[in-house]
Design a protein around this motif. Structure first.
Motif, PDB file in Angstrom:
ATOM      1  N   UNK A  22       0.807  -1.220   0.000  1.00  0.00           N
ATOM      2  CA  UNK A  22       0.000   0.000   0.000  1.00  0.00           C
ATOM      3  C   UNK A  22       0.838   1.268   0.000  1.00  0.00           C
ATOM      4  N   UNK A  23       2.152   1.113   0.026  1.00  0.00           N
ATOM      5  CA  UNK A  23       3.097   2.239   0.042  1.00  0.00           C
ATOM      6  C   UNK A  23       2.816   3.199   1.192  1.00  0.00           C
ATOM      7  N   UNK A  24       2.809   2.646   2.396  1.00  0.00           N
ATOM      8  CA  UNK A  24       2.540   3.444   3.592  1.00  0.00           C
ATOM      9  C   UNK A  24       3.671   3.259   4.610  1.00  0.00           C
ATOM     10  N   UNK A  25       4.205   4.375   5.050  1.00  0.00           N
ATOM     11  CA  UNK A  25       5.188   4.396   6.128  1.00  0.00           C
ATOM     12  C   UNK A  25       4.410   4.465   7.434  1.00  0.00           C
ATOM     13  N   UNK A  26       4.763   3.611   8.390  1.00  0.00           N
ATOM     14  CA  UNK A  26       4.159   3.656   9.716  1.00  0.00           C
ATOM     15  C   UNK A  26       5.238   4.101  10.696  1.00  0.00           C
ATOM     16  N   UNK A  27       5.012   5.206  11.350  1.00  0.00           N
ATOM     17  CA  UNK A  27       5.957   5.740  12.333  1.00  0.00           C
ATOM     18  C   UNK A  27       5.234   5.810  13.670  1.00  0.00           C
ATOM     19  N   UNK A  28       5.780   5.148  14.689  1.00  0.00           N
ATOM     20  CA  UNK A  28       5.162   5.101  16.006  1.00  0.00           C
ATOM     21  C   UNK A  28       5.887   6.085  16.924  1.00  0.00           C
ATOM     22  N   UNK A  29       5.110   6.922  17.596  1.00  0.00           N
ATOM     23  CA  UNK A  29       5.668   7.924  18.502  1.00  0.00           C
ATOM     24  C   UNK A  29       4.938   7.859  19.843  1.00  0.00           C
ATOM     25  N   UNK A  30       5.653   8.270  20.881  1.00  0.00           N
ATOM     26  CA  UNK A  30       5.103   8.231  22.233  1.00  0.00           C
ATOM     27  C   UNK A  30       4.022   9.282  22.440  1.00  0.00           C
ATOM     28  N   UNK A  31       4.339  10.541  22.111  1.00  0.00           N
ATOM     29  CA  UNK A  31       3.378  11.627  22.291  1.00  0.00           C
ATOM     30  C   UNK A  31       3.441  12.562  21.086  1.00  0.00           C
ATOM     31  N   UNK A  32       2.487  13.462  21.024  1.00  0.00           N
ATOM     32  CA  UNK A  32       2.466  14.428  19.920  1.00  0.00           C
ATOM     33  C   UNK A  32       3.053  15.779  20.330  1.00  0.00           C
ATOM     34  N   UNK A  33       3.870  15.807  21.380  1.00  0.00           N
ATOM     35  CA  UNK A  33       4.449  17.069  21.857  1.00  0.00           C
ATOM     36  C   UNK A  33       5.217  17.800  20.765  1.00  0.00           C
ATOM     37  N   UNK A  34       5.918  17.081  19.936  1.00  0.00           N
ATOM     38  CA  UNK A  34       6.691  17.704  18.853  1.00  0.00           C
ATOM     39  C   UNK A  34       6.176  17.186  17.504  1.00  0.00           C
ATOM     40  N   UNK A  35       4.864  17.273  17.343  1.00  0.00           N
ATOM     41  CA  UNK A  35       4.208  16.716  16.167  1.00  0.00           C
ATOM     42  C   UNK A  35       4.785  17.257  14.858  1.00  0.00           C
ATOM     43  N   UNK A  36       5.125  18.542  14.800  1.00  0.00           N
ATOM     44  CA  UNK A  36       5.698  19.101  13.573  1.00  0.00           C
ATOM     45  C   UNK A  36       6.995  18.393  13.205  1.00  0.00           C
ATOM     46  N   UNK A  37       7.800  18.057  14.201  1.00  0.00           N
ATOM     47  CA  UNK A  37       9.044  17.326  13.952  1.00  0.00           C
ATOM     48  C   UNK A  37       8.746  15.924  13.430  1.00  0.00           C
ATOM     49  N   UNK A  38       7.714  15.300  13.952  1.00  0.00           N
ATOM     50  CA  UNK A  38       7.322  13.966  13.481  1.00  0.00           C
ATOM     51  C   UNK A  38       6.868  14.027  12.027  1.00  0.00           C
ATOM     52  N   UNK A  39       6.050  15.019  11.709  1.00  0.00           N
ATOM     53  CA  UNK A  39       5.569  15.190  10.335  1.00  0.00           C
ATOM     54  C   UNK A  39       6.745  15.451   9.397  1.00  0.00           C
ATOM     55  N   UNK A  40       7.667  16.310   9.817  1.00  0.00           N
ATOM     56  CA  UNK A  40       8.844  16.608   8.998  1.00  0.00           C
ATOM     57  C   UNK A  40       9.662  15.346   8.743  1.00  0.00           C
ATOM     58  N   UNK A  41       9.819  14.517   9.762  1.00  0.00           N
ATOM     59  CA  UNK A  41      10.579  13.283   9.621  1.00  0.00           C
ATOM     60  C   UNK A  41       9.928  12.358   8.590  1.00  0.00           C
ATOM     61  N   UNK A  42       8.631  12.184   8.672  1.00  0.00           N
ATOM     62  CA  UNK A  42       7.925  11.307   7.731  1.00  0.00           C
ATOM     63  C   UNK A  42       7.949  11.905   6.324  1.00  0.00           C
TER      64      UNK A  42
END
Length: 174
Positions: free
Chosen positions: A69-89
């Motif tokens: 399905x061409x989907x990256x799954x990234x698991x994170x503990x909290x959304x405190x730095x959500x922008x950083x998570x989005x940037x990483x993906x």
């Protein structure tokens, strides 16, 4: 030097943390918070390792990639730095595109919060990624470590003791 997803995430979290990490001062192995995050990633979706592929490409490491399905799954503990998570993906999507894998998307999963964030490639992301890569290279090649910027997320950072070893508030050390 290969730029990793961690470099991009740290670019959006703290320039000092990025510089320290890239220059070989790594504190993640001493952090209980990082260990908890890894444990959440390893235990939240037990069947995932059987269903999806770990993908290493151009210096990035995607723990769970659904190739069908061409989907990256990234698991994170909290959304405190959500922008950083989005940037990483988004950076992962960029590297996939550079290697001929287009039309991929990402899911950031926060199992403790029971939330999911969809990340899709958008118009303009190509030049945004190129800018981020250059910014990372510029920051990590600086001779001196960037100065401390006191942020609300500092207390949960693996570099907290390093950064605040000599800081004081009033008559108290932090």
């Amino acid at each position: 030097m290969n730029i990793t997803g961690t470099h991009i995430a740290y670019l959006h979290t703290c320039h000092r943390k990025l510089w320290l990490f890239a220059n070989g001062i790594q504190m993640e192995h001493t952090s209980d918070i990082v260990a908890e995050g890894k444990l959440i990633g390893e235990t939240s979706y037990l069947d995932r390792a059987r269903k999806y592929t770990e993908l290493e490409l151009d210096g990035i490491k995607i723990d769970f990639y659904d190739a069908k399905n061409r989907v990256i799954h990234e698991v994170k503990k909290t959304d405190k730095v959500e922008q950083a998570h989005i940037a990483q993906v988004k950076y992962y999507l960029y590297v996939l595109q550079k290697n001929g894998i287009s039309d991929a998307s990402g899911l950031i999963e926060y199992p403790k919060m029971r939330q999911t964030q969809i990340v899709e490639w958008e118009e303009g992301d190509q030049s945004l990624m190129q800018g981020w890569v250059q910014e990372v290279k510029d920051l990590i090649s600086q001779k001196n470590c960037p100065p401390l910027e006191k942020k609300s997320i500092c207390r949960s950072c693996s570099y907290f003791d390093f950064c605040y070893a000599t800081e004081s508030v009033g008559n108290e050390l932090i």
